[in-house]
Design a protein around this motif. Structure first.
Motif, mmCIF file in Angstrom:
data_model
loop_
_atom_site.group_PDB
_atom_site.id
_atom_site.type_symbol
_atom_site.label_atom_id
_atom_site.label_comp_id
_atom_site.label_asym_id
_atom_site.label_seq_id
_atom_site.Cartn_x
_atom_site.Cartn_y
_atom_site.Cartn_z
ATOM 1 N N ASN A 207 0.839 -1.194 0.000
ATOM 2 C CA ASN A 207 0.000 0.000 0.000
ATOM 3 C C ASN A 207 0.873 1.242 0.000
ATOM 4 O O ASN A 207 2.041 1.205 0.384
ATOM 5 C CB ASN A 207 -0.972 0.003 1.180
ATOM 6 N N THR A 208 0.289 2.348 -0.459
ATOM 7 C CA THR A 208 1.077 3.544 -0.740
ATOM 8 C C THR A 208 1.025 4.588 0.362
ATOM 9 O O THR A 208 1.635 5.644 0.227
ATOM 10 C CB THR A 208 0.596 4.194 -2.050
ATOM 11 N N SER A 209 0.286 4.336 1.445
ATOM 12 C CA SER A 209 0.205 5.324 2.513
ATOM 13 C C SER A 209 1.474 5.296 3.363
ATOM 14 O O SER A 209 2.163 4.277 3.457
ATOM 15 C CB SER A 209 -1.016 5.066 3.402
ATOM 16 N N VAL A 210 1.777 6.422 3.983
ATOM 17 C CA VAL A 210 2.965 6.533 4.821
ATOM 18 C C VAL A 210 2.774 5.699 6.087
ATOM 19 O O VAL A 210 1.782 5.848 6.797
ATOM 20 C CB VAL A 210 3.229 8.009 5.192
ATOM 21 N N SER A 211 3.704 4.797 6.349
ATOM 22 C CA SER A 211 3.661 3.946 7.550
ATOM 23 C C SER A 211 2.359 3.154 7.643
ATOM 24 O O SER A 211 1.910 2.814 8.744
ATOM 25 C CB SER A 211 3.839 4.797 8.817
ATOM 26 N N ASP A 212 1.737 2.870 6.489
ATOM 27 C CA ASP A 212 0.493 2.094 6.409
ATOM 28 C C ASP A 212 -0.712 2.818 6.995
ATOM 29 O O ASP A 212 -1.808 2.261 7.029
ATOM 30 C CB ASP A 212 0.630 0.736 7.119
ATOM 31 N N ASN A 213 -0.552 4.039 7.470
ATOM 32 C CA ASN A 213 -1.630 4.725 8.174
ATOM 33 C C ASN A 213 -2.029 6.020 7.479
ATOM 34 O O ASN A 213 -1.279 6.583 6.685
ATOM 35 C CB ASN A 213 -1.211 5.046 9.610
ATOM 36 N N CYS A 214 -3.238 6.505 7.813
ATOM 37 C CA CYS A 214 -3.689 7.819 7.362
ATOM 38 C C CYS A 214 -3.082 8.871 8.283
ATOM 39 O O CYS A 214 -3.058 8.708 9.506
ATOM 40 C CB CYS A 214 -5.212 7.884 7.398
ATOM 41 N N GLN A 215 -2.603 9.958 7.684
ATOM 42 C CA GLN A 215 -1.966 11.022 8.458
ATOM 43 C C GLN A 215 -2.831 12.281 8.527
ATOM 44 O O GLN A 215 -2.397 13.295 9.075
ATOM 45 C CB GLN A 215 -0.615 11.382 7.820
ATOM 46 N N ALA A 216 -4.046 12.230 7.973
ATOM 47 C CA ALA A 216 -4.894 13.419 7.917
ATOM 48 C C ALA A 216 -5.446 13.776 9.294
ATOM 49 O O ALA A 216 -5.538 12.938 10.193
ATOM 50 C CB ALA A 216 -6.043 13.195 6.935
ATOM 51 N N GLY A 217 -5.831 15.038 9.435
ATOM 52 C CA GLY A 217 -6.469 15.484 10.668
ATOM 53 C C GLY A 217 -5.482 15.730 11.794
ATOM 54 O O GLY A 217 -4.261 15.692 11.617
ATOM 55 N N ASP A 218 -6.029 15.955 12.982
ATOM 56 C CA ASP A 218 -5.217 16.303 14.149
ATOM 57 C C ASP A 218 -5.074 15.153 15.137
ATOM 58 O O ASP A 218 -4.484 15.325 16.207
ATOM 59 C CB ASP A 218 -5.844 17.501 14.880
ATOM 60 N N ALA A 219 -5.622 13.987 14.788
ATOM 61 C CA ALA A 219 -5.623 12.873 15.741
ATOM 62 C C ALA A 219 -4.348 12.047 15.689
ATOM 63 O O ALA A 219 -4.197 11.088 16.441
ATOM 64 C CB ALA A 219 -6.829 11.971 15.482
ATOM 65 N N GLY A 220 -3.428 12.415 14.794
ATOM 66 C CA GLY A 220 -2.215 11.633 14.647
ATOM 67 C C GLY A 220 -2.416 10.471 13.694
ATOM 68 O O GLY A 220 -3.490 10.276 13.117
ATOM 69 N N SER A 221 -1.382 9.679 13.517
ATOM 70 C CA SER A 221 -1.425 8.549 12.599
ATOM 71 C C SER A 221 -2.474 7.532 13.041
ATOM 72 O O SER A 221 -2.558 7.170 14.215
ATOM 73 C CB SER A 221 -0.040 7.891 12.553
ATOM 74 N N HIS A 222 -3.306 7.060 12.092
ATOM 75 C CA HIS A 222 -4.358 6.110 12.437
ATOM 76 C C HIS A 222 -4.632 5.177 11.264
ATOM 77 O O HIS A 222 -4.463 5.547 10.105
ATOM 78 C CB HIS A 222 -5.647 6.829 12.850
ATOM 79 N N ASP A 223 -5.037 3.961 11.563
ATOM 80 C CA ASP A 223 -5.289 2.927 10.564
ATOM 81 C C ASP A 223 -6.785 2.636 10.525
ATOM 82 O O ASP A 223 -7.291 1.793 11.265
ATOM 83 C CB ASP A 223 -4.503 1.662 10.913
ATOM 84 N N GLU A 224 -7.502 3.366 9.656
ATOM 85 C CA GLU A 224 -8.957 3.210 9.551
ATOM 86 C C GLU A 224 -9.356 3.034 8.089
ATOM 87 O O GLU A 224 -10.354 3.572 7.630
ATOM 88 C CB GLU A 224 -9.670 4.438 10.144
ATOM 89 N N TRP A 225 -8.565 2.261 7.332
ATOM 90 C CA TRP A 225 -8.805 2.128 5.898
ATOM 91 C C TRP A 225 -9.962 1.177 5.606
ATOM 92 O O TRP A 225 -10.126 0.156 6.256
ATOM 93 C CB TRP A 225 -7.552 1.611 5.195
ATOM 94 N N GLN A 226 -10.749 1.544 4.574
ATOM 95 C CA GLN A 226 -11.831 0.701 4.066
ATOM 96 C C GLN A 226 -11.771 0.709 2.546
ATOM 97 O O GLN A 226 -11.467 1.738 1.936
ATOM 98 C CB GLN A 226 -13.201 1.234 4.516
ATOM 99 N N CYS A 227 -12.082 -0.434 1.931
ATOM 100 C CA CYS A 227 -12.069 -0.497 0.468
ATOM 101 C C CYS A 227 -13.207 0.350 -0.097
ATOM 102 O O CYS A 227 -14.368 0.178 0.268
ATOM 103 C CB CYS A 227 -12.208 -1.939 -0.004
ATOM 104 N N LEU A 228 -12.864 1.265 -0.982
ATOM 105 C CA LEU A 228 -13.864 2.128 -1.613
ATOM 106 C C LEU A 228 -14.201 1.642 -3.021
ATOM 107 O O LEU A 228 -15.366 1.512 -3.383
ATOM 108 C CB LEU A 228 -13.349 3.568 -1.671
ATOM 109 N N ILE A 229 -13.163 1.368 -3.828
ATOM 110 C CA ILE A 229 -13.364 0.918 -5.208
ATOM 111 C C ILE A 229 -12.340 -0.163 -5.531
ATOM 112 O O ILE A 229 -11.138 0.051 -5.364
ATOM 113 C CB ILE A 229 -13.182 2.070 -6.222
ATOM 114 N N GLN A 230 -12.807 -1.309 -5.981
ATOM 115 C CA GLN A 230 -11.908 -2.312 -6.551
ATOM 116 C C GLN A 230 -11.800 -2.002 -8.039
ATOM 117 O O GLN A 230 -12.800 -2.004 -8.755
ATOM 118 C CB GLN A 230 -12.463 -3.721 -6.329
#
Length: 266
Positions: A207-230
């Motif tokens: 996967n192409t995200s930094v450190s496998d996690n989402c970095q958006a927002g103010d909550a810090g690094s978090h892993d909340e990925w869901q498949c949107l489009i195959q």
């Protein structure tokens, strides 16, 4: 506890040629355009380019997330940017041929570093006055059509989407017990282009995200990925060759945070 079931949606393609498909996507009489050479842009906006090789990106999928012709489940995940007008979710890819298949595949497989796609929501007024004139990009279209290294994906119009059977997580991503075999057979993820559901997994996973996690927002690094489009698992569903299955993940907390994932079996 077994993974929650998620309903996938599969494209209903128009059987005949649809004239003025861009206008019909904008007014919501169709749900999406697959491929083609009309990226929805604002006046004066440059045709998007690949950050890795510098070539033009080509449209892969553009979905109207305002129209009722797009599933409500999907529109909840990708809401309109404004209450009036039309919001379109764009997936543009770099299909330049490389030693890694396409430039996009190389990036999705973490072989190259710079982004080779563009995934975004873009909004237009109901009357379309803020949509760029197609004639302004005619030279770019000619350049792409004549290119020997860039694959242009033939346009297909998606008039709507059909709900499939609810899916459970692929067995490469979750350890099922022997007594769950029938349950898995009844809810195994389907191949091909689809919205939502669970993606086909394989032995490897990039996967192409930094450190496998989402970095958006103010909550810090978090892993909340869901498949949107195959994006498609077979050549007839995916005009650009892939070594496995590539799909778009979206952060459950941030609707404009996406990652590309490539998974398969060598």
């Amino acid at each position: 506890m077994l993974p929650p079931l998620i309903t996938p949606y599969f494209p209903q393609y128009a059987e005949d040629t649809v004239e003025n498909s861009a206008s019909k996507l904008l007014d919501g009489s169709i749900s999406a355009i697959f491929g083609g050479l009309f990226p929805f842009l604002h006046p004066g906006e440059e045709w998007p380019k690949c950050k890795e090789c510098g070539n033009r990106l080509v449209p892969y999928l553009q979905i109207n997330v305002t129209t009722s012709n797009t599933p409500e489940d999907f529109r909840r995940r990708v809401p309109s940017l404004e209450p009036e007008g039309t919001t379109i979710l764009q997936v543009l890819l770099c299909t330049t041929e490389t030693n890694n298949g396409t430039c996009f595949e190389g990036w999705a497989n973490c072989i190259t570093e710079e982004e080779s796609w563009l995934v975004r929501r873009i909004h237009f007024a109901a009357d379309g006055h803020d949509l760029a004139d197609a004639a302004a990009y005619e030279s770019v279209r000619t350049e792409l059509e004549e290119s020997e290294e860039i694959t242009v994906i033939p346009e297909r119009v998606i008039i709507g989407w059909t709900a499939g059977r609810p899916e459970t997580e692929h067995d490469e991503g979750y350890l099922y017990e022997p007594e769950d075999e029938q349950y898995y057979e009844e809810h195994e993820p389907a191949e091909g282009l689809k919205l939502l559901g669970y993606p086909i997994r394989g032995k490897y996973y990039n996967n192409t995200s930094v450190s496998d996690n989402c970095q958006a927002g103010d909550a810090g690094s978090h892993d909340e990925w869901q498949c949107l489009i195959q994006l498609g698992t077979r050549e007839e569903d995916n005009p650009i060759y892939t070594t496995g299955n590539i799909y778009v993940n979206q952060c459950a907390l941030h609707p404009d945070s996406f990652e590309a994932v490539s998974s398969g079996t060598w």
